[in-house]
Design an enzyme around this catalytic site. Structure first.
Site: not given
Ligand code: NOJ
Length: 557
Positions: A98, A203, A261, A326-327
């Site tokens: 990542d 990210d 992302e 994971h979010d």
């Molecule tokens: C996206 C990530 O998936 C998330 O977990 C994170 O809090 C934010 N970006 C900030 O890096």
């Protein structure tokens, strides 16, 4: 575009902190991943995406990086990482890292230097602005974690200026306008690639370019007075040049995959990042299906979204398929039925995710049908977004119990609880105290119990992945939906020159009557994969699908 390995790959997102702990400190680690590699190999995945495992104070579970070139001692050492890389490659499993390039931790050496003085050689690695005449923040931008008063600017006494942080004040945003920072990043990225990593997930990469002059945001103004308008922060002109810089200075020299992302992306926006000829990224993650939504995407919306996004494939682009990460909430809790039909609906979601165009990403735990956690107390939560939102809403006078219920549904901790390996204490994840409480359903839902059960979700995934690999239509085939407006079912075919695959799924607790066009009915149907248990294989097209049934047929004449 000539075929690349990642177009037929299945990616497993691994959240190391919660995967498997071998030293009893309550935190998953790299030796734990090495030990469990045979499980992942049996599942049949082609690559692991590690959420950040770099040195980090863990304000945001590793998305706050204090050293991009070292492994956090909680997870192990660089030697462990190299062992893992070798062992994974030995199993034919690639490793993706990542890359968190929008911000670092405030504990990163660059920031420590940057904040010392306005003349620091590292000053411009970050974004500093003078206060307004009245001493207030440079503009009304809020932080995404609703932290503190809510601003995205933090005042720093030492130099009397504010620095920008879209997330926590412990996660200052990097200044991509500054060439020496870009050079450091290129070098760091090449180091990982030279070590043998096989690609990256980038990210929030669509927001590394900042709005010129930092005007006030006019939309999504929170009750605290600060605005959190993602559309004003993403895809700002100039962002493509920055990503192309990464490609030119690092990516292009390696046989890797890169995934951006890209929040707020539509197919029209995304194609400019992932069109192969542009030299930027290989594929993108969008948020139209998964994500923290109060009301989950319905089957009808899902079909419309997939149809729009699959158009990228004919435009020399590529996409990611995923239903959770994971979010967000667990997919079986969000889109399936996590009680009566837990296993059956988990399998149906596997079928959808692994049959749509693009590269499927599975999130750890989905392969055993793990569910949302719903802790009883806010004190059990860890996710800064959950905690920030809870505090903000309670301070606005809302009923704490109602707020707890609301945040529990969207909490990112749902996906982050320790992996449930067995029915033993702490679900067999650790012999110590887990960093985040295990889900109370672990005696029923765990790898050991699932793997040995008749209707195992894990073994279903494994069969399905093997089936997918044997059938080029999943990679090359076009996508045709039937009964597109139906709110209960998702019915579609994937057709390439060599074969046609038909997928029938009933996303509901009720039987679903279906009608397909004559040209489909004219085929001979061979049932290839199904989640119907203990029944004779279907040899004909059914008129009604069972609740949560997912059946894949190969079609011939
Ligand atoms: C996206 C990530 O998936 C998330 O977990 C994170 O809090 C934010 N970006 C900030 O890096």
């Amino acid at each position: 575009m000539e075929k690349r390995w990642w177009q037929s790959a299945v990616i497993y997102e691994l959240y190391c902190k919660s995967f498997y702990d071998t030293n009893g400190d309550g935190i998953g680690d790299l030796p734990g991943v090495i030990e469990k590699l045979p499980v992942l190999a049996e599942l049949g995945i082609d690559a692991i995406w590690f959420t950040p495992i770099y040195v980090s104070p863990q304000t945001d579970n590793g998305y706050d990086v204090a050293d991009y070139e070292a492994i956090d001692p909680r997870y192990g050492t660089m030697e462990d990482f190299k062992r893992l890389l070798e062992a994974a490659h030995g199993h034919g499993i690639r490793i993706l890292m990542d890359l968190v390039l929008n911000h670092s931790s405030d504990e990163h050496r660059w920031f420590q230097e940057s904040r010392k003085s306005k003349d620091s050689p590292y000053r411009d690695y970050y974004i500093w602005r003078a206060p307004k005449a009245d001493g207030s923040e440079p503009n009304n931008m809020g932080n995404y974690f609703f932290e503190g008063k809510g601003s995205a600017w933090e005042f720093d006494e030492t130099t009397g200026e504010y620095y920008l942080h879209y997330y926590s004040k412990k996660m200052p945003d990097l200044n991509w306008e500054y060439a020496p920072l870009r050079e450091e990043i290129y070098r760091m990225v090449r180091n990982w690639l030279d070590m043998g990593v096989d690609g990256f997930r980038l990210d929030v990469i669509g927001q590394i370019k900042k709005p010129a002059g930092f005007p006030d945001e006019t939309r999504r103004i929170m009750p605290n007075g600060y605005a959190v308008d993602r559309s004003a922060r993403n895809h700002i002109p100039g962002v493509h040049e920055l990503i192309h810089g990464l490609y030119e200075n690092a990516f292009r020299y390696y046989d890797i995959m890169t995934v951006g992302e890209l929040s707020g992306s539509t197919p029209e926006i995304a194609i400019d990042y992932v069109n192969h000829d542009r030299g930027e990224l290989d594929m993108n993650i969008h948020f139209e299906i998964a994500g923290r939504k109060e009301v989950p995407t319905t089957p009808r919306q899902y079909k419309a979204i997939e149809k729009r996004w699959s158009s990228l494939l004919s435009k020399n682009g590529w996409i990611v398929q995923y239903l959770t990460n994971h979010d967000g909430p667990r997919q079986v809790s969000c889109f399936g039925n996590d009680t009566v039909y837990r296993k059956k609906s988990a399998k149906l979601l596997a079928v959808l995710n692994l049959s749509m165009p693009g590269t499927p990403f599975l999130f750890q735990g989905e392969e055993i049908g793990m569910t949302n956690v719903y802790y009883d107390s806010i004190d059990d939560y860890n996710d800064p977004y959950t905690l920030g939102r809870y505090r903000m809403e309670v301070s606005e006078g809302k009923d704490p119990e109602k707020v707890l219920k609301d945040v529990a549904w969207v909490s990112r901790d749902n996906a982050r609880t320790p992996y449930q390996w067995s029915g033993k204490e702490n679900a067999g994840f650790t012999t110590g105290t887990p960093w985040l409480k295990v889900n109370r359903r672990y005696p029923e839902i765990n790898y050991e119990a699932d793997r040995s059960s008749e209707d195992s979700v894990f073994r279903f995934y494994s069969r399905l992945i093997a089936f997918r690999k044997a059938h080029p239509a999943f990679v090359d085939g076009d996508l045709n939906f039937y009964m597109e407006d139906d709110e209960q079912t998702v019915l579609f075919s994937r057709k390439c020159a060599r074969e046609t695959i038909l997928v029938l799924a009933n996303c509901s607790d009720e039987p679903a009557p279906i009608t397909l066009p004559e040209e489909v009915k004219a085929h001979v149907f061979t049932e290839a994969v199904t989640n119907r248990e203990g029944k004779e294989p279907r040899t004909e097209l059914p008129e009604t699908l069972e609740p949560w049934e997912a059946t894949i047929f190969t079609l011939s004449f």
